[in-house]
Design a protein around this motif. Sequence first.
Motif, PDB file in Angstrom:
ATOM      1  N   CYS A  21       0.789  -1.155  -0.080  1.00 30.87           N
ATOM      2  CA  CYS A  21       0.032   0.083  -0.147  1.00 30.87           C
ATOM      3  C   CYS A  21       0.887   1.232  -0.088  1.00 30.87           C
ATOM      4  O   CYS A  21       1.601   1.504   1.104  1.00 30.87           O
ATOM      5  CB  CYS A  21      -0.962  -0.005   1.034  1.00 30.87           C
ATOM      6  N   THR A  22       0.788   1.926  -0.999  1.00 28.80           N
ATOM      7  CA  THR A  22       1.509   3.016  -1.261  1.00 28.80           C
ATOM      8  C   THR A  22       0.899   4.393  -0.908  1.00 28.80           C
ATOM      9  O   THR A  22      -0.152   4.549  -1.561  1.00 28.80           O
ATOM     10  CB  THR A  22       2.458   3.520  -2.443  1.00 28.80           C
ATOM     11  N   VAL A  23       1.327   5.260  -0.138  1.00 28.04           N
ATOM     12  CA  VAL A  23       0.480   6.297   0.455  1.00 28.04           C
ATOM     13  C   VAL A  23       1.282   7.949  -0.266  1.00 28.04           C
ATOM     14  O   VAL A  23       2.285   7.924  -0.303  1.00 28.04           O
ATOM     15  CB  VAL A  23       0.608   6.588   1.825  1.00 28.04           C
ATOM     16  N   SER A  24       0.412   8.741  -0.811  1.00 25.73           N
ATOM     17  CA  SER A  24       0.967   9.708  -1.273  1.00 25.73           C
ATOM     18  C   SER A  24      -0.093  10.958  -1.151  1.00 25.73           C
ATOM     19  O   SER A  24      -1.292  10.605  -0.919  1.00 25.73           O
ATOM     20  CB  SER A  24       1.224   9.652  -2.972  1.00 25.73           C
ATOM     21  N   ARG A  25       0.374  12.325  -1.218  1.00 24.49           N
ATOM     22  CA  ARG A  25      -0.160  13.337  -1.030  1.00 24.49           C
ATOM     23  C   ARG A  25      -0.715  13.529   0.601  1.00 24.49           C
ATOM     24  O   ARG A  25      -2.005  13.808   0.608  1.00 24.49           O
ATOM     25  CB  ARG A  25      -1.453  13.427  -1.771  1.00 24.49           C
ATOM     26  N   HIS A  51       1.446   1.882  13.236  1.00 21.46           N
ATOM     27  CA  HIS A  51       1.492   3.373  13.059  1.00 21.46           C
ATOM     28  C   HIS A  51       2.720   3.444  12.264  1.00 21.46           C
ATOM     29  O   HIS A  51       3.593   2.698  12.497  1.00 21.46           O
ATOM     30  CB  HIS A  51       1.607   3.768  14.347  1.00 21.46           C
ATOM     31  N   THR A  52       2.678   4.765  11.839  1.00 21.03           N
ATOM     32  CA  THR A  52       3.886   4.962  10.950  1.00 21.03           C
ATOM     33  C   THR A  52       5.126   5.362  11.669  1.00 21.03           C
ATOM     34  O   THR A  52       6.068   5.414  11.176  1.00 21.03           O
ATOM     35  CB  THR A  52       3.589   6.235  10.050  1.00 21.03           C
ATOM     36  N   ALA A  53       4.896   5.293  12.904  1.00 22.63           N
ATOM     37  CA  ALA A  53       6.053   5.567  13.916  1.00 22.63           C
ATOM     38  C   ALA A  53       6.937   4.148  14.017  1.00 22.63           C
ATOM     39  O   ALA A  53       8.008   3.933  14.613  1.00 22.63           O
ATOM     40  CB  ALA A  53       5.798   5.883  15.181  1.00 22.63           C
ATOM     41  N   GLY A  54       6.267   2.861  13.261  1.00 23.27           N
ATOM     42  CA  GLY A  54       6.973   1.807  13.269  1.00 23.27           C
ATOM     43  C   GLY A  54       6.395   0.791  14.407  1.00 23.27           C
ATOM     44  O   GLY A  54       7.171  -0.182  14.797  1.00 23.27           O
ATOM     45  N   ILE A  55       5.550   1.434  14.908  1.00 24.41           N
ATOM     46  CA  ILE A  55       4.984   0.410  16.317  1.00 24.41           C
ATOM     47  C   ILE A  55       3.677   0.111  16.475  1.00 24.41           C
ATOM     48  O   ILE A  55       2.745   0.434  15.421  1.00 24.41           O
ATOM     49  CB  ILE A  55       5.485   1.310  17.816  1.00 24.41           C
ATOM     50  N   ARG A  56       3.135  -0.255  17.262  1.00 22.44           N
ATOM     51  CA  ARG A  56       1.603  -0.641  17.621  1.00 22.44           C
ATOM     52  C   ARG A  56       1.223  -1.366  16.581  1.00 22.44           C
ATOM     53  O   ARG A  56      -0.044  -1.350  15.974  1.00 22.44           O
ATOM     54  CB  ARG A  56       0.902   0.432  17.869  1.00 22.44           C
ATOM     55  N   GLN A  71       6.673  -1.697   7.331  1.00 26.99           N
ATOM     56  CA  GLN A  71       6.315  -0.357   6.288  1.00 26.99           C
ATOM     57  C   GLN A  71       7.902  -0.103   6.116  1.00 26.99           C
ATOM     58  O   GLN A  71       8.886  -0.748   6.451  1.00 26.99           O
ATOM     59  CB  GLN A  71       6.010   0.937   7.023  1.00 26.99           C
ATOM     60  N   ASP A  72       8.102   0.329   4.849  1.00 23.98           N
ATOM     61  CA  ASP A  72       9.166   1.094   4.160  1.00 23.98           C
ATOM     62  C   ASP A  72       8.880   2.516   4.316  1.00 23.98           C
ATOM     63  O   ASP A  72       8.307   2.963   3.390  1.00 23.98           O
ATOM     64  CB  ASP A  72       9.298   0.565   2.823  1.00 23.98           C
ATOM     65  N   ALA A  73       9.321   3.110   5.342  1.00 20.21           N
ATOM     66  CA  ALA A  73       9.069   4.518   5.483  1.00 20.21           C
ATOM     67  C   ALA A  73       9.660   5.395   4.532  1.00 20.21           C
ATOM     68  O   ALA A  73       9.152   6.521   3.995  1.00 20.21           O
ATOM     69  CB  ALA A  73       9.617   5.086   6.893  1.00 20.21           C
ATOM     70  N   ALA A  74      10.867   5.089   3.778  1.00 20.11           N
ATOM     71  CA  ALA A  74      11.431   5.832   2.656  1.00 20.11           C
ATOM     72  C   ALA A  74      10.573   5.772   1.536  1.00 20.11           C
ATOM     73  O   ALA A  74      10.547   6.906   0.902  1.00 20.11           O
ATOM     74  CB  ALA A  74      12.820   5.227   2.524  1.00 20.11           C
ATOM     75  N   ASP A  75       9.734   4.939   1.343  1.00 19.07           N
ATOM     76  CA  ASP A  75       8.784   4.823   0.147  1.00 19.07           C
ATOM     77  C   ASP A  75       7.572   5.073   0.590  1.00 19.07           C
ATOM     78  O   ASP A  75       6.513   4.897  -0.326  1.00 19.07           O
ATOM     79  CB  ASP A  75       8.819   3.390  -0.707  1.00 19.07           C
ATOM     80  N   ASN A  76       7.157   5.352   1.701  1.00 14.80           N
ATOM     81  CA  ASN A  76       5.647   5.588   2.334  1.00 14.80           C
ATOM     82  C   ASN A  76       4.902   4.480   1.573  1.00 14.80           C
ATOM     83  O   ASN A  76       3.740   4.558   1.168  1.00 14.80           O
ATOM     84  CB  ASN A  76       5.047   6.845   1.514  1.00 14.80           C
ATOM     85  N   THR A  77       5.300   3.239   1.988  1.00 18.07           N
ATOM     86  CA  THR A  77       4.658   1.960   1.612  1.00 18.07           C
ATOM     87  C   THR A  77       4.478   1.215   2.778  1.00 18.07           C
ATOM     88  O   THR A  77       5.409   1.056   3.541  1.00 18.07           O
ATOM     89  CB  THR A  77       5.432   1.292   0.473  1.00 18.07           C
ATOM     90  N   VAL A  78       3.408   0.526   2.964  1.00 20.39           N
ATOM     91  CA  VAL A  78       3.202  -0.565   3.804  1.00 20.39           C
ATOM     92  C   VAL A  78       2.637  -1.859   3.432  1.00 20.39           C
ATOM     93  O   VAL A  78       2.169  -1.871   2.406  1.00 20.39           O
ATOM     94  CB  VAL A  78       2.084  -0.024   5.020  1.00 20.39           C
ATOM     95  N   TYR A  79       3.375  -2.831   3.797  1.00 22.79           N
ATOM     96  CA  TYR A  79       3.110  -4.102   3.427  1.00 22.79           C
ATOM     97  C   TYR A  79       2.330  -4.883   4.198  1.00 22.79           C
ATOM     98  O   TYR A  79       2.340  -4.817   5.594  1.00 22.79           O
ATOM     99  CB  TYR A  79       4.533  -4.577   3.082  1.00 22.79           C
ATOM    100  N   LEU A  80       1.785  -6.160   3.781  1.00 27.34           N
ATOM    101  CA  LEU A  80       1.109  -6.998   4.526  1.00 27.34           C
ATOM    102  C   LEU A  80       1.738  -8.309   3.777  1.00 27.34           C
ATOM    103  O   LEU A  80       1.107  -8.848   2.672  1.00 27.34           O
ATOM    104  CB  LEU A  80      -0.626  -6.999   3.992  1.00 27.34           C
TER     105      LEU A  80
END
Length: 125
Positions: A21-25, A51-56, A71-80
């Motif tokens: 899941c890539t998040v933009s804007r 959470h985008t802090a990489g926790i919870r 997540q890969d915070a550098a790419d604003n992408t969260v994986y499942l």
Amino acid sequence: VQLVESGGGSVLAGGSLNLSCTVSRYRESSYYIGWFRQTPGREREGVATMHTAGIRQHYADSVKGRFSIFQDAADNTVYLRMDSLKPEDTAMYYCAAKSSGWAAMPTLSPSEYTFWGQGTQVTVS
């Protein structure tokens, strides 16, 4: 805000898939990203969130030990990451975001999430 899912497909029972899941804007830098799924005639259910802090990280009981959210915070992408898939995992999978500080408890309630992607289909046979 735009959320784009990918990675769905068809797999045999016991197999694995990796959704992204890539998040933009999204001007917020602190939010929860959740994965949800829905089959025809049933309500949308929460699968996993973090959470985008990489926790919870938090999971539905039905997927604990089989699914992993990261997540890969550098790419604003969260994986499942989905392992040991079962036919009952077949559904349309959506990612969603809700603005929140990291101190807030995670929730898998769809009504708590504000922004949604279009979904990606997962079929397990």
